[in-house]
Design an enzyme around this catalytic site. Structure first.
Site, PDB file in Angstrom:
ATOM      1  N   ASP A  43     -19.819 -24.233   1.850  1.00  0.00           N
ATOM      2  CA  ASP A  43     -19.267 -22.891   2.001  1.00  0.00           C
ATOM      3  C   ASP A  43     -18.057 -22.877   2.927  1.00  0.00           C
ATOM      4  O   ASP A  43     -17.065 -22.188   2.666  1.00  0.00           O
ATOM      5  CB  ASP A  43     -20.344 -21.943   2.538  1.00  0.00           C
ATOM      6  CG  ASP A  43     -21.434 -21.658   1.509  1.00  0.00           C
ATOM      7  OD1 ASP A  43     -21.168 -21.835   0.309  1.00  0.00           O
ATOM      8  OD2 ASP A  43     -22.544 -21.278   1.917  1.00  0.00           O
ATOM      9  N   GLY A  44     -18.128 -23.635   4.021  1.00  0.00           N
ATOM     10  CA  GLY A  44     -17.015 -23.672   4.968  1.00  0.00           C
ATOM     11  C   GLY A  44     -15.749 -24.238   4.347  1.00  0.00           C
ATOM     12  O   GLY A  44     -14.641 -23.730   4.583  1.00  0.00           O
ATOM     13  N   GLU A 118     -16.647 -12.169   5.427  1.00  0.00           N
ATOM     14  CA  GLU A 118     -17.044 -11.167   6.398  1.00  0.00           C
ATOM     15  C   GLU A 118     -16.070 -11.103   7.565  1.00  0.00           C
ATOM     16  O   GLU A 118     -15.327 -12.058   7.833  1.00  0.00           O
ATOM     17  CB  GLU A 118     -18.449 -11.493   6.944  1.00  0.00           C
ATOM     18  CG  GLU A 118     -18.451 -12.645   7.919  1.00  0.00           C
ATOM     19  CD  GLU A 118     -19.541 -13.669   7.654  1.00  0.00           C
ATOM     20  OE1 GLU A 118     -20.434 -13.395   6.855  1.00  0.00           O
ATOM     21  OE2 GLU A 118     -19.470 -14.747   8.265  1.00  0.00           O
ATOM     22  N   ASP A 146     -24.226  -5.009  20.350  1.00  0.00           N
ATOM     23  CA  ASP A 146     -23.527  -6.292  20.327  1.00  0.00           C
ATOM     24  C   ASP A 146     -22.273  -6.261  19.460  1.00  0.00           C
ATOM     25  O   ASP A 146     -21.328  -7.005  19.711  1.00  0.00           O
ATOM     26  CB  ASP A 146     -24.456  -7.400  19.819  1.00  0.00           C
ATOM     27  CG  ASP A 146     -25.421  -7.882  20.890  1.00  0.00           C
ATOM     28  OD1 ASP A 146     -25.311  -7.409  22.040  1.00  0.00           O
ATOM     29  OD2 ASP A 146     -26.276  -8.724  20.584  1.00  0.00           O
ATOM     30  N   THR A 157     -24.670 -12.923   1.630  1.00  0.00           N
ATOM     31  CA  THR A 157     -25.716 -13.942   1.784  1.00  0.00           C
ATOM     32  C   THR A 157     -25.395 -14.908   2.913  1.00  0.00           C
ATOM     33  O   THR A 157     -26.114 -15.894   3.110  1.00  0.00           O
ATOM     34  CB  THR A 157     -25.895 -14.725   0.471  1.00  0.00           C
ATOM     35  OG1 THR A 157     -24.609 -15.155   0.013  1.00  0.00           O
ATOM     36  CG2 THR A 157     -26.541 -13.855  -0.592  1.00  0.00           C
ATOM     37  N   TYR A 159     -23.757 -14.718   7.087  1.00  0.00           N
ATOM     38  CA  TYR A 159     -24.208 -14.198   8.383  1.00  0.00           C
ATOM     39  C   TYR A 159     -24.899 -12.846   8.218  1.00  0.00           C
ATOM     40  O   TYR A 159     -25.910 -12.547   8.849  1.00  0.00           O
ATOM     41  CB  TYR A 159     -22.969 -14.082   9.286  1.00  0.00           C
ATOM     42  CG  TYR A 159     -23.225 -13.797  10.751  1.00  0.00           C
ATOM     43  CD1 TYR A 159     -24.501 -13.600  11.262  1.00  0.00           C
ATOM     44  CD2 TYR A 159     -22.152 -13.721  11.638  1.00  0.00           C
ATOM     45  CE1 TYR A 159     -24.705 -13.333  12.602  1.00  0.00           C
ATOM     46  CE2 TYR A 159     -22.340 -13.464  12.982  1.00  0.00           C
ATOM     47  CZ  TYR A 159     -23.620 -13.256  13.455  1.00  0.00           C
ATOM     48  OH  TYR A 159     -23.811 -12.987  14.779  1.00  0.00           O
TER      49      TYR A 159
END
Length: 274
Positions: A43-44, A118, A146, A157, A159
């Protein structure tokens, strides 16, 4: 075709096999003006490729050599099938709008960035983040907690889902706002539940005490700035990313395998040293 890959041993080996198959099929490999961007990794790696090559306005397809691998949907064992897919046109293109973040620092500098998955808005110091949240230019909530995750459907799907967000089908024309650890007491009434909003929704965050409490904004894991941010506008960008899908791709089956049933998993064994 352009091939983007990480430096993992498996990814390099998959690249070599893919290049051999493509040469046999007489499919050209290029670094300039490709018809498609092939990403080998997890994914990264997929996110880094989208960040690097999105302005080419070419479709992306991923071959997963990572762990979870929710964004790259093909497997290394499917390289021949991948070549067939290209030659026979047994695929379709899905279009995914990006989110745009426009931030203003306490010195007045304007920063812009984009997210495929995101946007994270979070306090850096061990203090609460306080922010006035406006939705479509109307006051909505005085938030204490936070921070927030603002997630696209395809990024839900990541974080977001583990922070209490909703698993949204990747083709839905929405995005979502996920509060992180809202501080709800006798004084504060922060937003406590995720919200799914239409694509044309515009959000604005005015950070309280911005000069004293550092708030970070990160797009797909990349921090926008080290400077203190006082204002943040988020909405859907005018640019989007195209992803190649096989015609037999089934989102629910894919979600079931990756999230519900799961595959490889990490655990701690007593014989592991730390």
């Amino acid at each position: 075709m352009l091939i983007h890959y990480n430096n993992k041993k498996e990814s390099i080996e998959v690249r070599r096999k893919l290049e051999r198959i493509l040469r046999e099929r007489q499919i050209a490999i290029t670094e300039t003006n490709p018809d498609i961007v092939v990403v080998i990794g997890g994914d990264g790696t997929m996110l880094s490729a989208i960040r690097q090559y999105r302005m080419l306005e070419k479709p992306f397809i991923g071959i997963n050599t990572g762990t979870l691998g929710f964004l790259p949907t093909m497997l290394p064992k499917e390289l021949a099938k991948f070549a067939d897919l290209l030659q026979k046109g047994n695929f379709h293109i899905e279009n995914y709008p990006l989110l745009k973040a426009r931030a203003k620092t306490i010195t007045g500098e304007i920063l812009e960035d984009y997210a495929f998955n995101e946007i994270l808005v979070k306090h850096l110091e061990p203090k609460l983040m306080e922010a006035k949240l406006y939705v479509n230019r109307k006051p909505f909530n005085y938030f204490t907690g936070d921070g927030f995750i603002i997630s696209t459907p395809i990024g839900a799907t990541g974080y977001g889902i583990w922070a209490g967000g909703v698993a949204t089908h990747s083709e839905l024309k929405v995005y979502q706002l996920i509060p992180l650890h809202p501080n709800d007491n006798s004084i504060n009434r922060p937003l406590k539940i995720p919200m799914i909003v239409p694509l044309d929704t515009v959000m604005k965050f005015d950070i309280i005490k911005a000069e004293k409490r550092e708030v970070i904004v990160a797009c797909d894991g990349m921090k926008m700035s080290n400077k203190y941010i006082s204002e943040l506008d988020i909405g859907v960008a005018a640019i989007s990313v195209n992803i190649v899908r096989m015609n037999d791709f089934d989102y629910f089956d894919f979600f079931k395998r990756k999230i519900v049933d799961k595959g490889d998993f990490r655990t701690i064994n007593e014989d592991q040293g730390f």
